[in-house]
Write a protein that holds these residues in place. Sequence first.
Motif, PDB file in Angstrom:
ATOM      1  N   PRO A  81       8.269   1.249   9.938  1.00  0.00           N
ATOM      2  CA  PRO A  81       9.310   2.068   9.308  1.00  0.00           C
ATOM      3  C   PRO A  81      10.699   1.592   9.752  1.00  0.00           C
ATOM      4  O   PRO A  81      10.912   1.288  10.930  1.00  0.00           O
ATOM      5  N   GLY A  82      11.619   1.499   8.805  1.00  0.00           N
ATOM      6  CA  GLY A  82      12.988   1.093   9.138  1.00  0.00           C
ATOM      7  C   GLY A  82      13.151  -0.377   9.445  1.00  0.00           C
ATOM      8  O   GLY A  82      14.225  -0.807   9.881  1.00  0.00           O
ATOM      9  N   HIS A  83      12.107  -1.164   9.247  1.00  0.00           N
ATOM     10  CA  HIS A  83      12.143  -2.593   9.572  1.00  0.00           C
ATOM     11  C   HIS A  83      11.869  -3.423   8.315  1.00  0.00           C
ATOM     12  O   HIS A  83      11.258  -2.951   7.363  1.00  0.00           O
ATOM     13  N   GLY A  84      12.312  -4.701   8.350  1.00  0.00           N
ATOM     14  CA  GLY A  84      12.006  -5.641   7.276  1.00  0.00           C
ATOM     15  C   GLY A  84      12.531  -5.155   5.939  1.00  0.00           C
ATOM     16  O   GLY A  84      13.723  -4.855   5.797  1.00  0.00           O
ATOM     17  N   ASP A  85      11.652  -5.040   4.954  1.00  0.00           N
ATOM     18  CA  ASP A  85      12.061  -4.642   3.607  1.00  0.00           C
ATOM     19  C   ASP A  85      12.116  -3.133   3.423  1.00  0.00           C
ATOM     20  O   ASP A  85      12.303  -2.657   2.296  1.00  0.00           O
ATOM     21  N   ARG A  86      11.953  -2.384   4.491  1.00  0.00           N
ATOM     22  CA  ARG A  86      11.900  -0.923   4.339  1.00  0.00           C
ATOM     23  C   ARG A  86      13.258  -0.290   4.633  1.00  0.00           C
ATOM     24  O   ARG A  86      14.009  -0.758   5.501  1.00  0.00           O
ATOM     25  N   PRO A  87      13.562   0.820   3.941  1.00  0.00           N
ATOM     26  CA  PRO A  87      14.865   1.461   4.152  1.00  0.00           C
ATOM     27  C   PRO A  87      14.945   2.122   5.526  1.00  0.00           C
ATOM     28  O   PRO A  87      13.932   2.511   6.100  1.00  0.00           O
ATOM     29  N   ARG A  88      16.176   2.178   6.047  1.00  0.00           N
ATOM     30  CA  ARG A  88      16.406   2.911   7.286  1.00  0.00           C
ATOM     31  C   ARG A  88      16.844   4.340   6.973  1.00  0.00           C
ATOM     32  O   ARG A  88      17.711   4.539   6.127  1.00  0.00           O
ATOM     33  N   THR A  89      16.263   5.304   7.664  1.00  0.00           N
ATOM     34  CA  THR A  89      16.731   6.689   7.565  1.00  0.00           C
ATOM     35  C   THR A  89      17.980   6.848   8.428  1.00  0.00           C
ATOM     36  O   THR A  89      18.319   5.957   9.222  1.00  0.00           O
ATOM     37  N   VAL A 142       0.898  -1.163   0.000  1.00  0.00           N
ATOM     38  CA  VAL A 142       0.000   0.000   0.000  1.00  0.00           C
ATOM     39  C   VAL A 142       0.931   1.207   0.000  1.00  0.00           C
ATOM     40  O   VAL A 142       1.625   1.445   0.989  1.00  0.00           O
ATOM     41  N   GLY A 143       0.976   1.924  -1.108  1.00  0.00           N
ATOM     42  CA  GLY A 143       1.977   2.990  -1.238  1.00  0.00           C
ATOM     43  C   GLY A 143       3.363   2.356  -1.183  1.00  0.00           C
ATOM     44  O   GLY A 143       3.676   1.449  -1.958  1.00  0.00           O
ATOM     45  N   GLU A 144       4.176   2.801  -0.248  1.00  0.00           N
ATOM     46  CA  GLU A 144       5.529   2.234  -0.128  1.00  0.00           C
ATOM     47  C   GLU A 144       5.633   1.211   0.992  1.00  0.00           C
ATOM     48  O   GLU A 144       6.726   0.775   1.338  1.00  0.00           O
ATOM     49  N   VAL A 145       4.495   0.871   1.595  1.00  0.00           N
ATOM     50  CA  VAL A 145       4.528  -0.019   2.763  1.00  0.00           C
ATOM     51  C   VAL A 145       4.199  -1.448   2.347  1.00  0.00           C
ATOM     52  O   VAL A 145       3.100  -1.719   1.862  1.00  0.00           O
ATOM     53  N   PRO A 146       5.140  -2.382   2.561  1.00  0.00           N
ATOM     54  CA  PRO A 146       4.868  -3.778   2.214  1.00  0.00           C
ATOM     55  C   PRO A 146       4.245  -4.533   3.392  1.00  0.00           C
ATOM     56  O   PRO A 146       4.548  -4.263   4.558  1.00  0.00           O
ATOM     57  N   GLY A 147       3.386  -5.479   3.052  1.00  0.00           N
ATOM     58  CA  GLY A 147       2.730  -6.274   4.090  1.00  0.00           C
ATOM     59  C   GLY A 147       2.434  -7.672   3.598  1.00  0.00           C
ATOM     60  O   GLY A 147       2.681  -8.029   2.440  1.00  0.00           O
ATOM     61  N   VAL A 148       1.917  -8.485   4.511  1.00  0.00           N
ATOM     62  CA  VAL A 148       1.455  -9.832   4.180  1.00  0.00           C
ATOM     63  C   VAL A 148       0.042  -9.980   4.722  1.00  0.00           C
ATOM     64  O   VAL A 148      -0.242  -9.541   5.847  1.00  0.00           O
ATOM     65  N   GLY A 208       7.313  -6.995  16.563  1.00  0.00           N
ATOM     66  CA  GLY A 208       8.166  -6.467  17.628  1.00  0.00           C
ATOM     67  C   GLY A 208       9.346  -5.671  17.070  1.00  0.00           C
ATOM     68  O   GLY A 208       9.620  -5.693  15.863  1.00  0.00           O
ATOM     69  N   GLY A 209      10.062  -4.990  17.959  1.00  0.00           N
ATOM     70  CA  GLY A 209      11.190  -4.156  17.556  1.00  0.00           C
ATOM     71  C   GLY A 209      12.331  -4.992  16.991  1.00  0.00           C
ATOM     72  O   GLY A 209      12.653  -6.065  17.506  1.00  0.00           O
ATOM     73  N   GLY A 210      12.955  -4.525  15.897  1.00  0.00           N
ATOM     74  CA  GLY A 210      14.056  -5.247  15.279  1.00  0.00           C
ATOM     75  C   GLY A 210      13.598  -6.455  14.481  1.00  0.00           C
ATOM     76  O   GLY A 210      14.411  -7.237  13.987  1.00  0.00           O
ATOM     77  N   ASN A 211      12.319  -6.561  14.315  1.00  0.00           N
ATOM     78  CA  ASN A 211      11.637  -7.718  13.769  1.00  0.00           C
ATOM     79  C   ASN A 211      10.953  -7.299  12.451  1.00  0.00           C
ATOM     80  O   ASN A 211      11.167  -6.195  11.977  1.00  0.00           O
ATOM     81  N   HIS A 212      10.152  -8.150  11.845  1.00  0.00           N
ATOM     82  CA  HIS A 212       9.549  -7.764  10.566  1.00  0.00           C
ATOM     83  C   HIS A 212       8.283  -8.568  10.292  1.00  0.00           C
ATOM     84  O   HIS A 212       7.952  -9.499  11.038  1.00  0.00           O
ATOM     85  N   LYS A 213       7.604  -8.221   9.194  1.00  0.00           N
ATOM     86  CA  LYS A 213       6.264  -8.746   8.893  1.00  0.00           C
ATOM     87  C   LYS A 213       6.229 -10.253   8.736  1.00  0.00           C
ATOM     88  O   LYS A 213       5.193 -10.881   8.935  1.00  0.00           O
ATOM     89  N   ARG A 214       7.364 -10.868   8.364  1.00  0.00           N
ATOM     90  CA  ARG A 214       7.354 -12.281   8.036  1.00  0.00           C
ATOM     91  C   ARG A 214       8.165 -13.108   9.044  1.00  0.00           C
ATOM     92  O   ARG A 214       8.462 -14.278   8.805  1.00  0.00           O
TER      93      ARG A 214
END
Lengths: 249, 249
Positions: free
Chosen positions: A77-85, A22-28, A46-52
């Motif tokens: 934001p900044g997690h999983g397949d998303r870029p970190r600022t 959805v936009g730039e946000v990936p999900g499952v 959780g923190g440091g974690n991701h959608k999958r």
Amino acid sequence: MQSLRFTAESSTDGVLERDFVVGEVPGVLWSPAGAGRAPLVLMGHGGGNHKRHPAMAGRARRFATACGVHVAVIDAPGHGDRPRTAHDEREVTALRAARDAGEPEGPAARRYSAYLADRAVPEWKATLDALQQLPEIGADGPVGYFGINLGTAIGIPLVATEPRITAAVFGLHWPDVVAEQARQITIPIEFVLQWDDEDIDREAGLELFDAFASAEKTLHANAGKHHDVPRFEVESAARFFGRHLTAPA
Amino acid sequence: MQSLRFTAESSTDGVLERDFVVGEVPGVLWSPAGAGRAPLVLMGHGGGNHKRHPAMAGRARRFATACGVHVAVIDAPGHGDRPRTAHDEREVTALRAARDAGEPEGPAARRYSAYLADRAVPEWKATLDALQQLPEIGADGPVGYFGINLGTAIGIPLVATEPRITAAVFGLHWPDVVAEQARQITIPIEFVLQWDDEDIDREAGLELFDAFASAEKTLHANAGKHHDVPRFEVESAARFFGRHLTAPA
């Protein structure tokens, strides 16, 4: 309104699993195979974690089969397949430095979680808008939220301002930043706390549970450390959503 | 050893219900109809209550059908079909006087509960001895205990000194008299507490949960007053016993 685009699809053990953006946000999106319209659970990782992460996928599959609900997880934001600022990088470095020095991670974790929540809450609302355009979810179906740890830091401000969500599981977080928003929440809550949490002081955890204004709220406090939440809490959350999202009115 | 004598029998909705006596202590044994050997749950009733109170009968029937276990309830001393001593009468009068005066019932309740526990613990052990002579229970089958309120005041000293009991549900009691015995208990525990209990101070309830030495212990704290324990806690207790008494090793 942004619409949802599916990018991959597979099916295993009676559960349909679809990647989306959805936009730039990936999900499952996990769904009971062959189900018609069904309730939706939004799940924050959780923190440091991701959608999958296996904890997300396992829980999502269990909710789908046990309650017959759709479960959507998006990368924070900044997690999983998303870029970190650059900001993300600085905060992650600060968290690691605290961990390596054997210092409490709480101050850095709370600050970074609040920063992520500011960005994630509008993303979740846009994701929910897009998910509700799917015929198998629909605009008026029941919606729940599950998120502990960072999922609570993001979930409390989301639920406090999102009337479409009518039942939520939270836990494992400090009251400092989110207690004020928890006081605005009146929907049924199940709250998970670890009695011997090495990161989150017991009184702090109890204070956050106490803050919710919900007439129906249940604390599940288990003996053990931060990462030792028993597996039977997954079953408990499934029953909680079963009661509130799928039970006959 | 005293033996168990059945005095009445009926069967409804797949549950066999048999009245029994062991010595002078009357009880009821609920069993899944037609079951072979199955685990046993001993259930202690609440104060001012009795073996056949709807809350006991309903829970016993649910445990029998949901977990396939036998459930035995006996009248506590001075309760149900048992005579009251002069001491019982004085304590009941003191409890009523506190209630009528709008004063806390705690001091009288704790004192009377401790007195009842001294008498009830040996009665429960004799009852368990007798129940284990029944072929459908047997001497080496799993045994659990369920009791909140007075059932906890009696259950904690019972479980602390009764190695045959390997899983227990407690709750709604003060730590004053029983915390020391709770510290000797290491079996899995589920503990029920009411977050807004008008009789039992929140900190007192948490202190009793904290006292158990069990590596697996779970606190279920629900919003609401003393008598508002949600019905879904019955299902939770059934699953707890299912995990610990009937699950494959």
